[in-house]
Write a protein that holds these residues in place. Structure first.
Motif, PDB file in Angstrom:
ATOM      1  N   SER A  66       0.365  -6.070  -8.937  1.00  0.00           N
ATOM      2  CA  SER A  66       0.926  -4.588  -8.324  1.00  0.00           C
ATOM      3  C   SER A  66       1.057  -3.693  -9.229  1.00  0.00           C
ATOM      4  O   SER A  66       0.941  -2.543  -8.877  1.00  0.00           O
ATOM      5  CB  SER A  66       1.522  -5.479  -7.212  1.00  0.00           C
ATOM      6  OG  SER A  66       0.893  -5.884  -6.343  1.00  0.00           O
ATOM      7  N   GLY A  67       1.458  -4.608 -10.315  1.00  0.00           N
ATOM      8  CA  GLY A  67       1.965  -3.244 -11.153  1.00  0.00           C
ATOM      9  C   GLY A  67       2.200  -2.329 -11.675  1.00  0.00           C
ATOM     10  O   GLY A  67       1.988  -1.525 -12.324  1.00  0.00           O
ATOM     11  N   ALA A  68      -0.119  -3.532 -12.278  1.00  0.00           N
ATOM     12  CA  ALA A  68      -0.843  -2.174 -12.649  1.00  0.00           C
ATOM     13  C   ALA A  68      -1.154  -2.013 -11.684  1.00  0.00           C
ATOM     14  O   ALA A  68      -0.902  -0.299 -12.802  1.00  0.00           O
ATOM     15  CB  ALA A  68      -1.583  -3.153 -13.709  1.00  0.00           C
ATOM     16  N   ILE A  69      -1.131  -1.391 -10.321  1.00  0.00           N
ATOM     17  CA  ILE A  69      -1.565  -0.798  -9.768  1.00  0.00           C
ATOM     18  C   ILE A  69      -1.195   0.505  -9.316  1.00  0.00           C
ATOM     19  O   ILE A  69      -1.537   1.837  -8.775  1.00  0.00           O
ATOM     20  CB  ILE A  69      -2.168  -1.681  -8.514  1.00  0.00           C
ATOM     21  CG1 ILE A  69      -3.860  -2.012  -9.182  1.00  0.00           C
ATOM     22  CG2 ILE A  69      -2.672  -0.082  -6.841  1.00  0.00           C
ATOM     23  CD1 ILE A  69      -4.275  -3.900  -7.241  1.00  0.00           C
ATOM     24  N   TRP A 118       9.478   1.053 -10.336  1.00  0.00           N
ATOM     25  CA  TRP A 118       8.616   0.295  -9.335  1.00  0.00           C
ATOM     26  C   TRP A 118       7.996  -1.003  -9.190  1.00  0.00           C
ATOM     27  O   TRP A 118       7.285  -1.600  -8.514  1.00  0.00           O
ATOM     28  CB  TRP A 118       8.111   1.773  -8.256  1.00  0.00           C
ATOM     29  CG  TRP A 118       8.677   2.520  -8.548  1.00  0.00           C
ATOM     30  CD1 TRP A 118       9.365   3.245  -8.286  1.00  0.00           C
ATOM     31  CD2 TRP A 118       8.692   2.760  -6.044  1.00  0.00           C
ATOM     32  NE1 TRP A 118      10.166   4.423  -7.411  1.00  0.00           N
ATOM     33  CE2 TRP A 118       9.684   3.815  -6.142  1.00  0.00           C
ATOM     34  CE3 TRP A 118       7.857   2.069  -5.298  1.00  0.00           C
ATOM     35  CZ2 TRP A 118       9.684   4.377  -4.761  1.00  0.00           C
ATOM     36  CZ3 TRP A 118       7.904   2.729  -4.101  1.00  0.00           C
ATOM     37  CH2 TRP A 118       8.957   3.856  -3.992  1.00  0.00           C
ATOM     38  N   SER A 119       6.859  -0.659 -10.449  1.00  0.00           N
ATOM     39  CA  SER A 119       5.862  -1.622 -10.766  1.00  0.00           C
ATOM     40  C   SER A 119       6.852  -2.674 -11.124  1.00  0.00           C
ATOM     41  O   SER A 119       6.611  -4.128 -10.592  1.00  0.00           O
ATOM     42  CB  SER A 119       5.414  -1.319 -12.522  1.00  0.00           C
ATOM     43  OG  SER A 119       4.821  -0.441 -11.941  1.00  0.00           O
ATOM     44  N   GLU A 169       0.711  -0.987   0.079  1.00  0.00           N
ATOM     45  CA  GLU A 169       0.086   0.147  -0.167  1.00  0.00           C
ATOM     46  C   GLU A 169       0.857   0.751  -0.074  1.00  0.00           C
ATOM     47  O   GLU A 169       0.864   2.117  -0.477  1.00  0.00           O
ATOM     48  CB  GLU A 169      -1.058   0.045   1.243  1.00  0.00           C
ATOM     49  CG  GLU A 169      -1.808  -1.122   1.066  1.00  0.00           C
ATOM     50  CD  GLU A 169      -1.668  -2.304   1.165  1.00  0.00           C
ATOM     51  OE1 GLU A 169      -0.499  -3.005   2.027  1.00  0.00           O
ATOM     52  OE2 GLU A 169      -2.839  -3.431   1.476  1.00  0.00           O
ATOM     53  N   ILE A 170       1.966   1.234   0.960  1.00  0.00           N
ATOM     54  CA  ILE A 170       3.125   1.956   0.851  1.00  0.00           C
ATOM     55  C   ILE A 170       3.562   2.701  -0.522  1.00  0.00           C
ATOM     56  O   ILE A 170       3.525   3.848  -1.439  1.00  0.00           O
ATOM     57  CB  ILE A 170       4.447   1.803   1.314  1.00  0.00           C
ATOM     58  CG1 ILE A 170       3.470   1.976   3.066  1.00  0.00           C
ATOM     59  CG2 ILE A 170       5.302   3.312   1.245  1.00  0.00           C
ATOM     60  CD1 ILE A 170       4.924   1.636   4.265  1.00  0.00           C
ATOM     61  N   ASP A 171       3.630   1.861  -1.457  1.00  0.00           N
ATOM     62  CA  ASP A 171       3.887   1.205  -2.840  1.00  0.00           C
ATOM     63  C   ASP A 171       3.484   2.371  -4.086  1.00  0.00           C
ATOM     64  O   ASP A 171       3.673   2.749  -4.291  1.00  0.00           O
ATOM     65  CB  ASP A 171       4.662   0.681  -3.654  1.00  0.00           C
ATOM     66  CG  ASP A 171       5.608  -0.421  -2.649  1.00  0.00           C
ATOM     67  OD1 ASP A 171       6.980   0.436  -1.918  1.00  0.00           O
ATOM     68  OD2 ASP A 171       6.129  -2.033  -2.955  1.00  0.00           O
ATOM     69  N   PHE A 172       1.921   1.655  -3.540  1.00  0.00           N
ATOM     70  CA  PHE A 172       0.499   2.622  -4.126  1.00  0.00           C
ATOM     71  C   PHE A 172       0.664   4.262  -3.586  1.00  0.00           C
ATOM     72  O   PHE A 172       0.490   4.502  -4.371  1.00  0.00           O
ATOM     73  CB  PHE A 172      -0.129   2.121  -3.854  1.00  0.00           C
ATOM     74  CG  PHE A 172      -0.944  -0.137  -4.477  1.00  0.00           C
ATOM     75  CD1 PHE A 172       0.186   0.104  -4.983  1.00  0.00           C
ATOM     76  CD2 PHE A 172      -1.762  -0.405  -3.950  1.00  0.00           C
ATOM     77  CE1 PHE A 172       0.122  -1.197  -5.514  1.00  0.00           C
ATOM     78  CE2 PHE A 172      -1.691  -1.490  -3.826  1.00  0.00           C
ATOM     79  CZ  PHE A 172      -0.824  -2.177  -4.762  1.00  0.00           C
TER      80      PHE A 172
END
Length: 224
Positions: A165-168, A156-157, A2-5
Protein backbone atom coordinates in the motif's frame (compact mmCIF):
# COMPACT_ATOMS: atom_id res chain seq x y z
CA UNK A 1 -7.41 2.38 0.97
CA UNK A 2 -8.63 3.25 -2.53
CA UNK A 3 -9.43 6.71 -1.14
CA UNK A 4 -5.81 7.05 -0.02
CA UNK A 5 -4.59 6.17 -3.52
CA UNK A 6 -6.87 8.80 -5.04
CA UNK A 7 -5.84 11.33 -2.37
CA UNK A 8 -2.17 10.75 -3.17
CA UNK A 9 -2.92 11.37 -6.86
CA UNK A 10 -4.74 14.60 -5.98
CA UNK A 11 -1.85 15.74 -3.76
CA UNK A 12 0.47 15.25 -6.73
CA UNK A 13 -1.79 17.40 -8.91
CA UNK A 14 -2.28 20.10 -6.26
CA UNK A 15 1.47 20.26 -5.75
CA UNK A 16 2.16 20.67 -9.48
CA UNK A 17 3.12 24.31 -9.08
CA UNK A 18 5.70 23.30 -6.49
CA UNK A 19 6.93 20.56 -8.84
CA UNK A 20 7.49 23.13 -11.56
CA UNK A 21 9.33 25.46 -9.18
CA UNK A 22 11.38 22.65 -7.61
CA UNK A 23 12.03 20.38 -10.60
CA UNK A 24 11.35 22.65 -13.57
CA UNK A 25 15.02 23.45 -14.07
CA UNK A 26 15.94 19.77 -13.86
CA UNK A 27 13.17 18.83 -16.31
CA UNK A 28 14.38 21.43 -18.79
CA UNK A 29 17.96 20.24 -18.34
CA UNK A 30 16.98 16.63 -18.91
CA UNK A 31 15.02 17.54 -22.03
CA UNK A 32 17.95 19.54 -23.43
CA UNK A 33 20.30 16.66 -22.55
CA UNK A 34 18.55 14.44 -25.08
CA UNK A 35 20.82 13.87 -28.06
CA UNK A 36 20.00 16.51 -30.70
CA UNK A 37 19.70 13.84 -33.38
CA UNK A 38 16.93 12.02 -31.50
CA UNK A 39 13.62 12.06 -33.38
CA UNK A 40 10.29 13.10 -31.80
CA UNK A 41 9.13 9.52 -31.15
CA UNK A 42 12.34 8.57 -29.35
CA UNK A 43 12.30 11.84 -27.43
CA UNK A 44 8.84 10.98 -26.10
CA UNK A 45 9.99 7.53 -24.99
CA UNK A 46 13.02 9.08 -23.28
CA UNK A 47 10.93 11.68 -21.43
CA UNK A 48 8.46 8.98 -20.36
CA UNK A 49 11.35 6.78 -19.23
CA UNK A 50 12.94 9.27 -16.90
CA UNK A 51 9.53 10.10 -15.41
CA UNK A 52 8.94 6.37 -14.97
CA UNK A 53 12.31 6.12 -13.21
CA UNK A 54 11.36 8.99 -10.92
CA UNK A 55 8.00 7.39 -10.06
CA UNK A 56 9.69 4.01 -9.50
CA UNK A 57 11.95 5.62 -6.90
CA UNK A 58 8.94 7.23 -5.20
CA UNK A 59 7.29 3.81 -5.11
CA UNK A 60 10.40 2.21 -3.60
CA UNK A 61 10.62 4.85 -0.87
CA UNK A 62 6.87 4.47 -0.29
CA UNK A 63 7.30 0.70 0.12
CA UNK A 64 10.02 1.27 2.73
CA UNK A 65 7.81 3.77 4.59
CA UNK A 66 4.80 1.43 4.41
CA UNK A 67 6.84 -1.47 5.78
CA UNK A 68 8.21 0.73 8.57
CA UNK A 69 4.71 1.82 9.57
CA UNK A 70 3.48 -1.76 9.47
CA UNK A 71 6.30 -2.99 11.71
CA UNK A 72 5.70 -0.12 14.14
CA UNK A 73 1.99 -0.98 14.34
CA UNK A 74 2.44 -4.75 14.67
CA UNK A 75 5.59 -5.07 16.77
CA UNK A 76 5.36 -2.15 19.17
CA UNK A 77 1.64 -1.46 18.97
CA UNK A 78 1.99 2.04 17.57
CA UNK A 79 -1.58 3.17 16.72
CA UNK A 80 -2.33 3.62 13.00
CA UNK A 81 -4.58 6.53 13.98
CA UNK A 82 -1.49 8.39 15.28
CA UNK A 83 0.27 7.78 11.98
CA UNK A 84 -2.81 9.17 10.21
CA UNK A 85 -2.70 12.25 12.40
CA UNK A 86 0.95 12.75 11.48
CA UNK A 87 -0.03 12.52 7.81
CA UNK A 88 -2.74 15.15 8.38
CA UNK A 89 -0.30 17.49 10.12
CA UNK A 90 2.19 17.13 7.27
CA UNK A 91 -0.55 17.93 4.74
CA UNK A 92 -1.29 21.14 6.60
CA UNK A 93 2.44 21.95 6.76
CA UNK A 94 2.65 21.21 3.03
CA UNK A 95 -0.18 23.64 2.30
CA UNK A 96 1.51 26.32 4.42
CA UNK A 97 4.79 25.58 2.63
CA UNK A 98 3.32 25.82 -0.88
CA UNK A 99 1.42 28.96 0.12
CA UNK A 100 4.72 30.33 1.51
CA UNK A 101 3.09 31.19 4.83
CA UNK A 102 5.18 28.89 7.04
CA UNK A 103 8.31 27.20 5.69
CA UNK A 104 8.99 24.50 8.28
CA UNK A 105 9.24 21.86 5.55
CA UNK A 106 12.42 23.56 4.37
CA UNK A 107 14.05 22.05 7.45
CA UNK A 108 12.56 18.63 6.67
CA UNK A 109 14.08 18.81 3.17
CA UNK A 110 17.51 19.19 4.77
CA UNK A 111 17.23 15.55 5.94
CA UNK A 112 17.45 14.28 2.37
CA UNK A 113 20.44 16.37 1.32
CA UNK A 114 22.90 13.95 2.90
CA UNK A 115 21.83 11.20 0.47
CA UNK A 116 21.39 13.58 -2.46
CA UNK A 117 24.97 14.88 -2.40
CA UNK A 118 26.20 11.33 -3.08
CA UNK A 119 23.57 10.44 -5.70
CA UNK A 120 23.55 13.69 -7.66
CA UNK A 121 27.03 13.25 -9.26
CA UNK A 122 25.92 9.88 -10.66
CA UNK A 123 23.56 11.66 -13.07
CA UNK A 124 26.51 12.88 -15.15
CA UNK A 125 27.16 9.30 -16.25
CA UNK A 126 23.90 9.23 -18.23
CA UNK A 127 24.26 12.53 -20.12
CA UNK A 128 23.86 13.05 -23.05
CA UNK A 129 20.78 10.83 -23.11
CA UNK A 130 20.60 8.60 -26.17
CA UNK A 131 18.50 5.66 -25.00
CA UNK A 132 15.43 5.20 -22.76
CA UNK A 133 17.39 3.02 -20.32
CA UNK A 134 19.74 5.94 -19.67
CA UNK A 135 16.73 8.17 -19.02
CA UNK A 136 15.21 5.52 -16.72
CA UNK A 137 18.37 5.43 -14.59
CA UNK A 138 18.57 9.23 -14.56
CA UNK A 139 14.93 9.46 -13.45
CA UNK A 140 15.57 6.93 -10.68
CA UNK A 141 18.31 9.22 -9.35
CA UNK A 142 16.10 12.29 -9.77
CA UNK A 143 13.47 10.65 -7.54
CA UNK A 144 15.81 11.06 -4.53
CA UNK A 145 15.88 14.86 -4.88
CA UNK A 146 15.01 16.33 -1.43
CA UNK A 147 11.42 17.60 -1.65
CA UNK A 148 8.91 18.63 1.01
CA UNK A 149 6.05 17.57 -1.25
CA UNK A 150 7.43 14.02 -1.52
CA UNK A 151 8.23 13.77 2.19
CA UNK A 152 4.75 14.96 3.16
CA UNK A 153 3.10 12.34 0.96
CA UNK A 154 5.41 9.67 2.39
CA UNK A 155 3.65 10.09 5.74
CA UNK A 156 0.56 8.61 4.01
CA UNK A 157 2.65 5.58 3.04
CA UNK A 158 3.87 5.36 6.62
CA UNK A 159 0.25 5.25 7.83
CA UNK A 160 -0.91 2.82 5.14
CA UNK A 161 -0.07 -0.28 7.13
CA UNK A 162 1.75 -2.33 4.49
CA UNK A 163 4.68 -2.37 2.10
CA UNK A 164 2.44 -2.74 -0.97
CA UNK A 165 0.00 0.00 0.00
CA UNK A 166 2.87 2.36 0.78
CA UNK A 167 4.36 1.74 -2.67
CA UNK A 168 1.03 2.21 -4.47
CA UNK A 169 0.32 5.47 -2.63
CA UNK A 170 3.60 6.95 -3.84
CA UNK A 171 3.01 5.53 -7.33
CA UNK A 172 -0.30 7.40 -7.56
CA UNK A 173 1.36 10.52 -6.15
CA UNK A 174 3.95 10.28 -8.91
CA UNK A 175 1.21 9.96 -11.52
CA UNK A 176 -0.36 13.14 -10.13
CA UNK A 177 2.88 15.06 -10.73
CA UNK A 178 3.28 13.65 -14.23
CA UNK A 179 1.01 16.00 -16.28
CA UNK A 180 2.76 19.19 -15.16
CA UNK A 181 6.29 17.88 -15.70
CA UNK A 182 5.43 16.24 -19.01
CA UNK A 183 3.92 19.44 -20.40
CA UNK A 184 6.97 21.36 -19.21
CA UNK A 185 9.23 18.87 -20.99
CA UNK A 186 7.51 19.77 -24.25
CA UNK A 187 7.76 23.50 -23.65
CA UNK A 188 4.16 24.29 -22.63
CA UNK A 189 5.02 27.73 -21.27
CA UNK A 190 1.36 28.73 -20.82
CA UNK A 191 0.78 25.78 -18.46
CA UNK A 192 3.89 26.74 -16.51
CA UNK A 193 2.68 30.33 -16.08
CA UNK A 194 -0.67 29.11 -14.72
CA UNK A 195 0.91 26.66 -12.26
CA UNK A 196 3.33 29.31 -10.98
CA UNK A 197 0.64 31.99 -10.72
CA UNK A 198 0.54 33.36 -7.17
CA UNK A 199 -3.27 33.13 -6.81
CA UNK A 200 -3.36 29.58 -8.24
CA UNK A 201 -0.61 28.52 -5.85
CA UNK A 202 -2.48 29.90 -2.84
CA UNK A 203 -5.73 28.19 -3.86
CA UNK A 204 -3.90 24.86 -4.15
CA UNK A 205 -2.26 25.49 -0.78
CA UNK A 206 -5.61 26.17 0.89
CA UNK A 207 -7.08 22.98 -0.59
CA UNK A 208 -4.18 20.97 0.87
CA UNK A 209 -4.68 22.59 4.28
CA UNK A 210 -8.40 21.79 4.21
CA UNK A 211 -7.66 18.21 3.22
CA UNK A 212 -5.15 17.98 6.07
CA UNK A 213 -7.77 19.18 8.56
CA UNK A 214 -10.26 16.60 7.23
CA UNK A 215 -7.58 13.90 7.60
CA UNK A 216 -7.01 14.93 11.23
CA UNK A 217 -10.76 14.73 11.86
CA UNK A 218 -10.98 11.18 10.48
CA UNK A 219 -7.88 10.16 12.44
CA UNK A 220 -9.33 11.51 15.70
CA UNK A 221 -12.59 9.64 15.00
CA UNK A 222 -10.51 6.43 14.74
CA UNK A 223 -9.07 7.08 18.18
CA UNK A 224 -12.29 7.82 20.04
Amino acid sequence: MEIDFFAAFVIGILGSGHCIAMCGGITTMLSSAVNKETNASNKLSIILSYNLGRIATYSLIGAIAGLTGSLAAKNIGFPVSILRMIAGVFLILLGLYIGRWFMLLNKVEQLGKGIWKYLSPLSKKFIPIEKPKQALALGAIWGWLPCGLVYSTLTWSLASGSLLSGAIIMFFFGLGTLPALMTLSFGAISIKSVLLNNNFRKIMALLLIIYGIVTLKFASDMMF
